[in-house]
Design an enzyme around this catalytic site. Structure first.
Site, mmCIF file in Angstrom:
data_model
loop_
_atom_site.group_PDB
_atom_site.id
_atom_site.type_symbol
_atom_site.label_atom_id
_atom_site.label_comp_id
_atom_site.label_asym_id
_atom_site.label_seq_id
_atom_site.Cartn_x
_atom_site.Cartn_y
_atom_site.Cartn_z
ATOM 1 N N ASP A 13 0.810 -1.223 0.000
ATOM 2 C CA ASP A 13 0.000 0.000 0.000
ATOM 3 C C ASP A 13 0.844 1.275 0.000
ATOM 4 O OD1 ASP A 13 -2.235 -1.640 0.113
ATOM 5 O OD2 ASP A 13 -2.208 -1.687 2.306
ATOM 6 N N LYS A 16 1.766 2.023 -5.104
ATOM 7 C CA LYS A 16 2.311 1.444 -6.353
ATOM 8 C C LYS A 16 1.367 1.685 -7.534
ATOM 9 C CE LYS A 16 2.429 -2.515 -4.317
ATOM 10 N NZ LYS A 16 2.078 -2.103 -2.943
ATOM 11 N N GLY A 40 -4.455 -4.491 -3.794
ATOM 12 C CA GLY A 40 -5.468 -3.464 -4.074
ATOM 13 C C GLY A 40 -4.713 -2.206 -4.464
ATOM 14 N N HIS A 41 -4.706 -1.898 -5.741
ATOM 15 C CA HIS A 41 -3.942 -0.746 -6.245
ATOM 16 C C HIS A 41 -4.907 0.331 -6.725
ATOM 17 C CE1 HIS A 41 -0.253 -3.523 -7.155
ATOM 18 N NE2 HIS A 41 -0.650 -3.565 -5.901
ATOM 19 N N GLN A 218 2.012 -6.120 -3.249
ATOM 20 C CA GLN A 218 2.481 -6.202 -1.863
ATOM 21 C C GLN A 218 3.752 -5.362 -1.702
ATOM 22 O OE1 GLN A 218 1.482 -9.563 -3.338
ATOM 23 N NE2 GLN A 218 -0.442 -8.662 -2.734
HETATM 24 P P1 GDP Z 1 -0.783 0.240 -3.514
HETATM 25 O O1 GDP Z 1 -1.359 -1.032 -3.030
HETATM 26 O O2 GDP Z 1 0.679 0.341 -3.254
HETATM 27 O O3 GDP Z 1 -1.111 0.535 -4.953
HETATM 28 O O4 GDP Z 1 -1.470 1.401 -2.638
HETATM 29 P P2 GDP Z 1 -3.041 1.530 -2.297
HETATM 30 O O5 GDP Z 1 -3.746 2.011 -3.508
HETATM 31 O O6 GDP Z 1 -3.546 0.297 -1.655
HETATM 32 O O7 GDP Z 1 -2.990 2.621 -1.149
HETATM 33 C C1 GDP Z 1 -2.529 3.914 -1.377
HETATM 34 C C2 GDP Z 1 -3.667 4.892 -1.044
HETATM 35 O O8 GDP Z 1 -3.144 6.197 -0.956
HETATM 36 C C3 GDP Z 1 -4.732 4.966 -2.132
HETATM 37 O O9 GDP Z 1 -5.957 5.280 -1.544
HETATM 38 C C4 GDP Z 1 -4.243 6.089 -3.024
HETATM 39 O O10 GDP Z 1 -5.300 6.710 -3.745
HETATM 40 C C5 GDP Z 1 -3.659 7.020 -2.004
HETATM 41 N N1 GDP Z 1 -2.503 7.822 -2.455
HETATM 42 C C6 GDP Z 1 -1.514 7.479 -3.325
HETATM 43 N N2 GDP Z 1 -0.584 8.453 -3.381
HETATM 44 C C7 GDP Z 1 -0.994 9.433 -2.543
HETATM 45 C C8 GDP Z 1 -0.437 10.678 -2.132
HETATM 46 O O11 GDP Z 1 0.629 11.099 -2.553
HETATM 47 N N3 GDP Z 1 -1.147 11.394 -1.212
HETATM 48 C C9 GDP Z 1 -2.335 10.965 -0.699
HETATM 49 N N4 GDP Z 1 -2.941 11.724 0.191
HETATM 50 N N5 GDP Z 1 -2.877 9.804 -1.061
HETATM 51 C C10 GDP Z 1 -2.209 9.035 -1.956
HETATM 52 P P1 IMO Z 2 -0.861 -4.252 -2.184
HETATM 53 O O1 IMO Z 2 -0.418 -4.824 -3.527
HETATM 54 C C1 IMO Z 2 -0.866 -4.586 2.134
HETATM 55 C C2 IMO Z 2 -0.821 -8.647 3.795
HETATM 56 C C3 IMO Z 2 -2.055 -9.108 4.566
HETATM 57 C C4 IMO Z 2 -1.393 -10.038 5.573
HETATM 58 C C5 IMO Z 2 -0.292 -10.695 4.758
HETATM 59 C C6 IMO Z 2 -0.655 -12.066 4.199
HETATM 60 O O2 IMO Z 2 -2.165 -3.551 -2.229
HETATM 61 O O3 IMO Z 2 0.236 -3.457 -1.572
HETATM 62 P P2 IMO Z 2 -2.208 -12.820 2.182
HETATM 63 O O4 IMO Z 2 -3.668 -12.639 1.952
HETATM 64 O O5 IMO Z 2 -1.352 -12.238 1.118
HETATM 65 O O6 IMO Z 2 -1.844 -14.246 2.479
HETATM 66 O O7 IMO Z 2 -1.914 -11.999 3.545
HETATM 67 O O8 IMO Z 2 -0.021 -9.809 3.701
HETATM 68 N N1 IMO Z 2 -1.078 -8.165 2.421
HETATM 69 C C7 IMO Z 2 -1.039 -6.875 2.071
HETATM 70 N N2 IMO Z 2 -0.868 -5.758 2.810
HETATM 71 N N3 IMO Z 2 -0.996 -4.496 0.805
HETATM 72 C C8 IMO Z 2 -1.136 -5.607 0.034
HETATM 73 O O9 IMO Z 2 -1.135 -5.553 -1.299
HETATM 74 C C9 IMO Z 2 -1.216 -6.863 0.672
HETATM 75 N N4 IMO Z 2 -1.387 -8.133 0.240
HETATM 76 C C10 IMO Z 2 -1.285 -8.915 1.312
HETATM 77 O O10 IMO Z 2 -2.706 -8.025 5.167
HETATM 78 O O11 IMO Z 2 -0.779 -9.284 6.585
HETATM 79 MG MG MG Z 3 -2.900 -1.703 -1.785
#
Ligand code: GDP
Ligand code: IMO
Ligand code: MG
Length: 420
Positions: A13, A16, A40-41, A218
């Site tokens: 998270d 990415k 979840g991206h 991840q």
């Molecule tokens: P990922 O799994 O690495 O793709 O990240 P996620 O999408 O799960 O989580 C990142 C969250 O932060 C999402 O809700 C994005 O919309 C948000 N986000 C990404 N970059 C920024 C930023 O620079 N500032 C803020 N406030 N939110 C951001």
């Molecule tokens: P993105 O791509 C954050 C974490 C779960 C748990 C551990 C194992 O959005 O960054 P799993 O279901 O993979 O066997 O769970 O890994 N986890 C993540 N945490 N972002 C993710 O993906 C994750 N995918 C798995 O919360 O701790």
């Molecule tokens: Mg994510």
């Protein structure tokens, strides 16, 4: 032509999705190489928020997208995601590896039951069946995409597998109707078959002529080998995972961009030295909207951990850094960064492999003066000097240049520093 790898340096998270979306403007093809729909991206364009679980985020820009052999695929989720994009006017140009493993209904059930049995020691998985699916792959008991596009093959495969698995299902108390599974999965297979291909030959045929981006899922600290085992995921988010998960030689990866959130977050269980259970943790969670894209769980939050980041930068061999969510630190009087650990009276500048030690280390912090006004900035010169000091500090410690700084969730809230 060039290839670029986007890898998360923390516990996932990091942003990415946003970084991939940004860099994918100038690439021809975006590839996922590991993980599954535990990811979840998020990509935010205007008022619209897209959440990707399986399909590479480059789909938004109409790029060719590839799901490599190292990914585990829940075909139902994949089809839903294709439909979601179609309903937003995006036709997905997708190729999915016939070697990718398939998440079966029993994998999801086992994930839930194993977590329940672990009780207090649970991993806190996403319960998407990721671990059990990868376990079956390694145990040579998996079902691959190539199996679900051929009814006879699937039936034969499941007949064989269920002979071995029957006692396991009984122990787990899982009731399985093989015929129903075959019926359901063959239907998925029919719908997916136009997208299925040999992604390994495809990627190797374009890798020298086209621009290709590899989108990690991840994060490094969740890597099965390098992360905080056993509180990890079951794949290799590390950059080396590209080679095994997409069939690309390590020699073909030109640029490695590590994505680093300006502070730390983690979902699920396991040690997190800088976790703040007080005001700061609460502040970061609220301001950063730190609730899981996949499961909606509140992420644990704390200051940036440079011991962990240095470890991640070293093993991934990053060329450049993308710093995200810097705007979330706006308005704080002081910003802290962990630059070492203390354990048993000793100083640690290394990320320990033992979960027991990691659980008990005390972070040693360096303090920075806070700043305001990062949110929404689009030029480096417009950033407050104190925020720039923070960026320079990270760059120096990780011995890598800054490629971009993200100052908000939206696509345009981005500062490109070195685009080469
Ligand atoms: P990922 O799994 O690495 O793709 O990240 P996620 O999408 O799960 O989580 C990142 C969250 O932060 C999402 O809700 C994005 O919309 C948000 N986000 C990404 N970059 C920024 C930023 O620079 N500032 C803020 N406030 N939110 C951001
Ligand atoms: P993105 O791509 C954050 C974490 C779960 C748990 C551990 C194992 O959005 O960054 P799993 O279901 O993979 O066997 O769970 O890994 N986890 C993540 N945490 N972002 C993710 O993906 C994750 N995918 C798995 O919360 O701790
Ligand atoms: Mg994510």
């Amino acid at each position: 032509m060039a290839t670029i790898a986007i890898v998360g340096l923390q516990w996932g998270d990091e942003g990415k999705g946003k970084v991939t979306d940004y860099f994918s403007e100038h690439v021809d093809c975006v590839v996922r190489y590991q993980g599954g729909n535990n990811a979840g991206h998020t990509v935010v364009i205007g008022d619209k928020k897209y959440k990707f679980h399986l399909i590479p985020s480059g789909a938004i820009r109409g790029k060719k997208v590839v799901i490599g052999n190292g990914v585990v695929v829940n075909p139902k989720i994949l089809l839903e995601e294709i439909d979601m994009l179609k309903s937003n006017g995006i036709d997905v140009d997708l190729m999915i590896s016939d070697r990718a493993h398939v998440i079966m209904p029993y994998h999801i059930k086992m994930d839930g039951i194993e977590e329940e049995r672990l009780g207090k020691k649970k991993i806190g998985t996403t319960k998407r069946g990721i671990g059990p699916c990868y376990s079956d792959k390694i145990a040579r008991m998996g079902v691959r995409i190539g199996d679900i596009i051929d009814e006879k093959k699937l039936k034969k495969r499941l007949d064989n597998l269920f002979q071995i698995k029957k006692p396991i299902f009984e122990t787990y108390g899982i009731k399985i109707n093989k015929d129903e599974i075959i019926k359901e999965y063959i239907l998925y297979g029919k719908k997916i078959s136009p997208y299925v291909g040999d992604t390994i030959y495809y990627l190797n045929s374009i890798i020298d002529e086209k621009n290709v981006l590899f989108e990690g899922a991840q994060g490094f600290l969740l890597d099965i080998d390098y992360g905080t085992y056993p509180y990890v995921t079951s794949s290799n988010p590390v950059v080396g995972g590209i080679s095994t998960g997409a069939g690309i030689s390590p020699k073909k990866i030109d640029k490695i961009v590590g994505v680093l959130k300006a502070y730390s977050t983690r979902v699920g269980m396991g040690a997190m030295p800088t976790e703040d259970k007080g005001k700061i943790g609460e502040y970061l969670a609220k301001k950063g909207n730190e609730f899981g894209t996949t499961t909606g769980r509140r992420r644990r939050c704390g200051w940036l951990d440079m011991v962990a980041a240095k470890y991640a930068a070293m093993v991934n061999g990053i060329d450049k850094i993308a710093i995200t969510k810097l705007d979330v630190l706006d308005g704080l009087e002081k910003v802290k960064v962990c630059t070492g650990y203390e354990y048993d009276g000793k100083f640690y500048d290394r990320f320990p492999s033992s979960p027991d030690i990691l659980e008990r280390v005390k972070p040693i912090y360096e303090e920075f003066d806070g700043w305001d006004g990062v949110a929404g900035k689009k030029k480096y010169e417009d950033l407050p000097i104190k925020a720039r000091n923070y960026i320079d500090f990270i760059s120096e410690k990780l011995n890598a240049g800054i490629a971009m700084v993200s100052t908000g969730a939206k696509r345009e809230d981005t500062i490109i520093i070195q685009s080469d």
